[in-house]
Scaffold this active site. Structure first.
Site, PDB file in Angstrom:
ATOM      1  CE  LYS A 182      12.429   1.971 -24.842  1.00  0.00           C
ATOM      2  NZ  LYS A 182      11.324   1.180 -24.227  1.00  0.00           N
TER       3      LYS A 182
ATOM      4  CB  SER B 137       8.443   3.561 -24.291  1.00  0.00           C
ATOM      5  OG  SER B 137       9.012   2.371 -23.743  1.00  0.00           O
TER       6      SER B 137
ATOM      7  CB  SER C 292       7.425  -0.374 -24.086  1.00  0.00           C
ATOM      8  OG  SER C 292       6.709   0.523 -23.277  1.00  0.00           O
TER       9      SER C 292
END
Length: 442
Positions: free
Chosen positions: A78, A153, A177
């Site tokens: 990420k 996210s 997330s």
């Protein structure tokens, strides 16, 4: 048609690598070929670095050095997590052109385990939101329906796995997330107990709520990756003798007693689909509304602490939705945080009592299937609140939580969308989560 890793497990990949049927270099080539640019899962692909790491992984295996089940496996990271020499943009104009100098601790752990970093994946701006469509890089699209949200996210990490580009990805989870995009995209996602995977080198959203987690196609692959990074988990035996309240195979109790936690608001089809996996589990209620207030007070206070200067000095570099949430956070009174910290201790005692009676808590991961990109509200209410409604309590309490695919439900437009089942247990009981997931058949 999925990418090369669709339907492939870490166990099978490892077997192919060690038998010579596959090479790490070949896996990297397949992963790069599988990237679907229309999904917008990646912000950076490091073909040169991945090929070099894969060559080294092959040489090690050939010489008898085997670092374990992640050796030679392509992994995505990420884009709020530092990878040395690669951009860390956080989905924001504030960090355009920023390049990390060193690896985050979790990336070092991946490299030590022999994993090959393929590239960086898209994130909601500064990881502050669960939709996956607020970023300077644009929306990350759901592989099941490209007009739908991927969830956030850790949006790009989920999509990279769900599309078969990589078998494993790393994300972060502050209010859900890792689990939100995993559920929306039909894969598994695991949030370990707070602090087990260190967050050094991860850009913070809310330091006391942030967790580093793993995303993979199956819960078993999450288990393998988690143990490869942290060492084998200590098995926690069930406190309950006799038949499982969740209807274990042959009337046994392979993972102990399960309580069904009633969701406060949920799409009836989603609740029916997930509840069917736990037909005999007794129902319990927790104070989701109170826990949400604790979560918001802590997250907003800590997020504004991180971004106060950026809000004051360069507000125009934020995405409008992010700026709006930060401005709201800036109006949070200090007494709310003080009260929230006190109430967190009270809720921790209450849930500990519940986990004295049950080994696992089960509920939907998301109360709705993936909405359309750009949606701000659905039939059940404002989207921002719904997205973290069932996931955020477990960040507040720092407990391990796992989402696993639980089938699909029909949605508007004639498409069937994935649903996730969420399992939660006490700290140290991670093995129970994975044992339970093994017995769930959507």
């Amino acid at each position: 048609m999925g990418g090369f890793f669709t339907g492939r497990t870490l166990t099978g990949i490892g077997r192919d690598l060690r038998s010579g049927r596959e090479s790490a270099r070949g896996l990297v080539a397949r992963a790069l070929e599988s990237v679907d640019e229309d999904l917008n899962a990646f912000t950076t692909l490091d073909a040169e670095g991945a090929e070099s790491a894969a060559r080294w992984a092959d040489e090690e295996l050939a010489s008898g050095v085997d670092r374990g089940p992640l050796h030679g496996v392509p992994v995505a990271v990420k884009d709020i997590i530092d990878v040395a020499g690669l951009p860390t943009g956080m989905g924001s104009g504030h960090f355009a052109g920023h390049v990390a100098e060193t690896d985050a601790a979790c990336v070092r752990m991946l490299r030590d385990a022999g994993a090959v970093i393929l590239g960086k994946t898209g994130t909601q701006e500064f990881a502050f939101g669960g939709s996956g469509d607020v970023s300077v890089n644009g929306a990350v699209r759901n592989p099941r329906d490209r007009e739908r949200m991927s969830g956030g996210s850790s949006s790009g990490s989920a999509v990279a796995v769900a599309s078969g580009t990589v078998p494993l990805a790393i994300g972060t989870d502050t209010g859900g997330s890792v689990r939100i995009p995993s559920a929306f995209c039909g894969i598994a996602g695991f949030k370990p107990p707070y602090g087990v995977i260190p967050a050094d080198g991860v850009f913070p959203l809310s330091r006391s709520l942030d967790h580093v987690g793993v995303l993979a196609a199956t819960a078993d692959d999450c288990r393998i990756a988690y143990h490869a990074l942290t060492g084998p988990a200590v098995a926690v035996p069930s406190r309950v003798d006799g038949p499982s309240a969740s209807g274990g195979p042959d009337g046994g109790a392979p993972y102990g007693r399960v309580a069904w936690i009633e969701p406060p608001v949920c799409d009836p089809e989603v609740e029916r689909r997930v509840r069917a996996l736990f037909p005999d589990a007794p129902s319990e209620r927790i104070d989701f509304a109170g826990l949400r207030q604790v979560f918001l007070a802590i997250e907003y206070s800590e997020a504004y602490d991180v971004h106060a200067e950026r809000v004051a000095e360069a507000p125009g570099l934020f995405q409008p939705a992010t700026l709006g949430r930060l401005e709201e956070a800036g109006r949070m009174p200090g007494w709310r945080l003080v009260r929230a910290l006190r109430e967190r201790d009270r809720y921790a005692e209450e849930i500990a009592g519940l986990l004295d009676r049950y080994d696992l808590l089960a509920m939907p991961t998301m109360p709705i299937p993936a909405p359309r990109i750009g949606a701000a509200e659905v039939g059940l209410g404002p989207l921002t609140a719904l997205l973290v409604s069932l996931t955020s309590p477990w960040n507040v309490l720092g407990l391990p939580a796992l989402t696993v695919p639980a089938g699909t439900v029909p949605a508007d437009g004639g498409v069937d969308l994935p649903v996730g089942a969420q399992l939660v247990t006490r700290r140290g009981g991670e093995s129970l989560l994975f044992a339970a997931a093994e017995h769930l058949a959507p």
